[in-house]
Design a protein around this motif. Sequence first.
Motif, PDB file in Angstrom:
ATOM      1  N   ARG A   1      19.299  19.224  79.396  1.00 17.07           N
ATOM      2  CA  ARG A   1      18.040  18.617  78.922  1.00 17.07           C
ATOM      3  C   ARG A   1      18.227  18.377  77.478  1.00 17.07           C
ATOM      4  O   ARG A   1      18.628  18.971  76.631  1.00 17.07           O
ATOM      5  CB  ARG A   1      17.186  19.836  79.113  1.00 17.07           C
ATOM      6  CG  ARG A   1      15.545  19.290  78.767  1.00 17.07           C
ATOM      7  CD  ARG A   1      14.717  20.470  78.915  1.00 17.07           C
ATOM      8  NE  ARG A   1      13.265  19.929  78.656  1.00 17.07           N
ATOM      9  CZ  ARG A   1      12.343  19.919  79.418  1.00 17.07           C
ATOM     10  NH1 ARG A   1      12.345  19.948  80.921  1.00 17.07           N
ATOM     11  NH2 ARG A   1      10.984  19.560  79.301  1.00 17.07           N
TER      12      ARG A   1
ATOM     13  N   PHE B   1      14.429  12.803  74.580  1.00 16.80           N
ATOM     14  CA  PHE B   1      14.506  11.233  74.651  1.00 16.80           C
ATOM     15  C   PHE B   1      14.907  10.508  73.613  1.00 16.80           C
ATOM     16  O   PHE B   1      14.186  10.555  72.667  1.00 16.80           O
ATOM     17  CB  PHE B   1      13.370  10.687  75.481  1.00 16.80           C
ATOM     18  CG  PHE B   1      13.288   9.241  76.059  1.00 16.80           C
ATOM     19  CD1 PHE B   1      13.889   9.145  77.406  1.00 16.80           C
ATOM     20  CD2 PHE B   1      12.912   8.373  75.600  1.00 16.80           C
ATOM     21  CE1 PHE B   1      14.050   8.165  78.315  1.00 16.80           C
ATOM     22  CE2 PHE B   1      12.950   7.015  76.224  1.00 16.80           C
ATOM     23  CZ  PHE B   1      13.558   6.900  77.702  1.00 16.80           C
TER      24      PHE B   1
ATOM     25  N   THR C   1       2.956   6.786  79.575  1.00 13.42           N
ATOM     26  CA  THR C   1       3.343   6.517  78.138  1.00 13.42           C
ATOM     27  C   THR C   1       2.031   6.331  77.453  1.00 13.42           C
ATOM     28  O   THR C   1       1.814   6.683  76.809  1.00 13.42           O
ATOM     29  CB  THR C   1       4.237   5.409  78.082  1.00 13.42           C
ATOM     30  OG1 THR C   1       5.686   5.668  78.674  1.00 13.42           O
ATOM     31  CG2 THR C   1       4.520   5.051  76.598  1.00 13.42           C
TER      32      THR C   1
ATOM     33  N   TYR D   1      18.869  11.039  86.092  1.00 11.69           N
ATOM     34  CA  TYR D   1      17.789  11.534  85.156  1.00 11.69           C
ATOM     35  C   TYR D   1      16.795  11.790  85.819  1.00 11.69           C
ATOM     36  O   TYR D   1      16.281  11.254  86.942  1.00 11.69           O
ATOM     37  CB  TYR D   1      17.363  10.436  84.104  1.00 11.69           C
ATOM     38  CG  TYR D   1      18.756  10.001  83.301  1.00 11.69           C
ATOM     39  CD1 TYR D   1      19.794  10.866  82.857  1.00 11.69           C
ATOM     40  CD2 TYR D   1      18.639   8.885  82.762  1.00 11.69           C
ATOM     41  CE1 TYR D   1      20.874  10.430  82.271  1.00 11.69           C
ATOM     42  CE2 TYR D   1      19.822   8.057  82.132  1.00 11.69           C
ATOM     43  CZ  TYR D   1      20.818   9.062  81.746  1.00 11.69           C
ATOM     44  OH  TYR D   1      21.890   8.609  81.059  1.00 11.69           O
TER      45      TYR D   1
ATOM     46  N   ILE E   1      12.924  11.947  84.248  1.00 13.19           N
ATOM     47  CA  ILE E   1      12.302  11.411  82.831  1.00 13.19           C
ATOM     48  C   ILE E   1      11.035  12.392  82.661  1.00 13.19           C
ATOM     49  O   ILE E   1       9.999  12.051  83.589  1.00 13.19           O
ATOM     50  CB  ILE E   1      11.924  10.110  82.955  1.00 13.19           C
ATOM     51  CG1 ILE E   1      13.474   9.245  83.294  1.00 13.19           C
ATOM     52  CG2 ILE E   1      11.365   9.544  81.550  1.00 13.19           C
ATOM     53  CD1 ILE E   1      13.290   7.841  83.779  1.00 13.19           C
TER      54      ILE E   1
ATOM     55  N   ASN F   1       6.367  12.784  86.594  1.00 15.11           N
ATOM     56  CA  ASN F   1       7.782  12.849  85.997  1.00 15.11           C
ATOM     57  C   ASN F   1       8.742  12.086  86.717  1.00 15.11           C
ATOM     58  O   ASN F   1       9.116  12.811  88.009  1.00 15.11           O
ATOM     59  CB  ASN F   1       8.268  14.270  85.886  1.00 15.11           C
ATOM     60  CG  ASN F   1       7.193  14.876  84.616  1.00 15.11           C
ATOM     61  OD1 ASN F   1       6.951  14.522  83.404  1.00 15.11           O
ATOM     62  ND2 ASN F   1       6.673  15.886  84.871  1.00 15.11           N
TER      63      ASN F   1
ATOM     64  N   HIS G   1      12.612  -0.021  82.056  1.00 14.51           N
ATOM     65  CA  HIS G   1      11.504  -0.100  80.967  1.00 14.51           C
ATOM     66  C   HIS G   1      11.898  -0.952  79.827  1.00 14.51           C
ATOM     67  O   HIS G   1      10.694  -1.426  79.066  1.00 14.51           O
ATOM     68  CB  HIS G   1      12.089   1.478  80.231  1.00 14.51           C
ATOM     69  CG  HIS G   1      13.225   1.417  79.469  1.00 14.51           C
ATOM     70  ND1 HIS G   1      13.453   0.984  78.219  1.00 14.51           N
ATOM     71  CD2 HIS G   1      14.584   1.747  79.855  1.00 14.51           C
ATOM     72  CE1 HIS G   1      14.701   0.987  77.817  1.00 14.51           C
ATOM     73  NE2 HIS G   1      15.257   1.569  78.837  1.00 14.51           N
TER      74      HIS G   1
ATOM     75  N   PRO H   1       6.883   7.542  72.004  1.00 15.11           N
ATOM     76  CA  PRO H   1       7.582   7.984  73.046  1.00 15.11           C
ATOM     77  C   PRO H   1       7.481   7.590  74.370  1.00 15.11           C
ATOM     78  O   PRO H   1       5.975   7.447  74.778  1.00 15.11           O
ATOM     79  CB  PRO H   1       7.810   9.423  72.836  1.00 15.11           C
ATOM     80  CG  PRO H   1       6.400   9.823  72.347  1.00 15.11           C
ATOM     81  CD  PRO H   1       5.783   8.651  71.602  1.00 15.11           C
TER      82      PRO H   1
ATOM     83  N   ALA I   1       9.016   9.333  76.850  1.00 13.91           N
ATOM     84  CA  ALA I   1       9.118  10.356  77.630  1.00 13.91           C
ATOM     85  C   ALA I   1       9.587  11.558  76.281  1.00 13.91           C
ATOM     86  O   ALA I   1       9.561  11.157  75.289  1.00 13.91           O
ATOM     87  CB  ALA I   1      10.669  10.366  78.231  1.00 13.91           C
ATOM     88  N   SER I   2       9.323  12.825  76.931  1.00  9.82           N
ATOM     89  CA  SER I   2       9.544  13.916  76.017  1.00  9.82           C
ATOM     90  C   SER I   2      11.189  14.380  76.102  1.00  9.82           C
ATOM     91  O   SER I   2      11.547  14.663  74.960  1.00  9.82           O
ATOM     92  CB  SER I   2       8.645  14.914  76.196  1.00  9.82           C
ATOM     93  OG  SER I   2       8.738  15.525  77.675  1.00  9.82           O
ATOM     94  N   ALA I   3      11.677  14.141  77.206  1.00  6.11           N
ATOM     95  CA  ALA I   3      12.990  14.634  77.415  1.00  6.11           C
ATOM     96  C   ALA I   3      13.470  13.935  78.645  1.00  6.11           C
ATOM     97  O   ALA I   3      12.777  13.614  79.567  1.00  6.11           O
ATOM     98  CB  ALA I   3      12.935  16.226  77.563  1.00  6.11           C
ATOM     99  N   LEU I   4      14.657  14.131  78.918  1.00  7.20           N
ATOM    100  CA  LEU I   4      15.409  13.747  79.920  1.00  7.20           C
ATOM    101  C   LEU I   4      16.287  15.053  80.428  1.00  7.20           C
ATOM    102  O   LEU I   4      16.974  15.856  79.689  1.00  7.20           O
ATOM    103  CB  LEU I   4      16.695  12.836  79.668  1.00  7.20           C
ATOM    104  CG  LEU I   4      16.280  11.368  79.309  1.00  7.20           C
ATOM    105  CD1 LEU I   4      17.398  10.658  79.158  1.00  7.20           C
ATOM    106  CD2 LEU I   4      15.465  10.757  80.352  1.00  7.20           C
TER     107      LEU I   4
END
Length: 470
Positions: free
Chosen positions: A344, A347, A382, A423, A425, A401, A301, A317, A319-322
Amino acid sequence: MRRTGLGLLLCLVIGGQVPAYAGAQACDPQAGYGLALEGAEPAYEVAALRADLAEFRAVVARTHPAPGLLFDQPALQRVAADIEAELHDGMTLRQAWLAMARLNPHFRDAHTGLRHPVAGYEADLAEGATGFPVEVFIDRAGGLRASATPGPGTALPPYARIVSINGHDVPTLLATLMPRMRGETVSVQRLVLAFNFPGYLWTVLGPQRAYCVGIEHEGRTRHLLFAGAAGEGPGSEAGRDAPPFGFSMPAEGVALLRVGSFHPGLKEAFATFLAESFAAIEANGAATLLLDIRDNPGGAHDTSDQLVAYLVDKPVPSASALLARITSGNREIAPQAETGSIVRVPFPEPIAPRPAGAAFKGEVYVLLSQDTYSQAIVFAATLRDAGIARLAGETTGGNANQTGQITLVPLPRTGLQALAPLYVIYRPNGDATMAGLRPDIAIPHDPLAPDRMVASLLELLGKRPNKGAE
């Protein structure tokens, strides 16, 4: 695998014929091209192999954050039992990998499985073996072809069809290797095989001094001799030799950036490329930007964020979460969580705009194909979810994802490397569906005629191609 190079090469050059391609000699596919290295390949007792098979599965189980989400658990249980029953005393490293790697496709994740025997392959290269010298891809019909840029010294035309290697039928070779490839889909498994083809070919053929390659062209099959490439072969995991970037203006007011990799080793070269490209975009007054990542297998990234930074004027962002497996090395993301647990978490880091310079304000389109993978998918999601770009092309073979933060763990007896991510993502819009990233504008991609997608998109946008442009 320390063996002294005393190899014998029996190459029968067919005299009196004009070489099929400049710089390439004709050869006899039935002659011997194997490299006989002094000393036997190390062999393993069945108890050691079974222990490594069990450890391989254990590494993945204790590392991957979402085995229940991705894995085909019934198939893994069944195939593992079959492999264990087939292991026997005296198997070599290559034979052990060919057996155990049958688990790979059932993880349904190219970032999870058993890597090809890198240490054994590199040891043979150090002792005088050569890597397959042609950069290849597998076409939509499942055939092996030279890439658009087959490699220096190969003298092959782009997209040449390869039908045999050292007397071995290519469809048979692919039928042996494909059921051992990692990946969510067949298209991703083909990408993995092509990207590391020299190493995978070694698992089947063993060390080779040269390659007699059967090329089918205009209804004829010609056999051409290539001396091979010492060290890392083309398509190696170290990345390509030349930065895979390109800039063009295919139509009035339209700029096209071809970005073939986000490999971390290309970060500085990519920064230079972007600075020069966006200077040209500004100078030419381009109001439409096409980002071609159809053949981009991913990377880091830190590399791809550099391009995002040219397109935003506020943080966005990626990502919204890991979904994360907690280890001693990443405890900072969830300090209260126990080691080994799965959590969870939000990110942590948005992508910031460039410190200086205005963001590109025109229309942005990202070109995708089945071969867009890993960080390239994250990059496209993204831009799509931030409302910066529309996606054109094909649904990706890899999931929208993606998994990330890949760990490599050597197995204690054979040294084969198990790999698994820490992870999952989740894309910025929060959609947790494990399926490919879908385009907004569906356009088929023909790897043998890549310019067609660009032309189709320009037509849909009402743009007239420049004379002589893509």
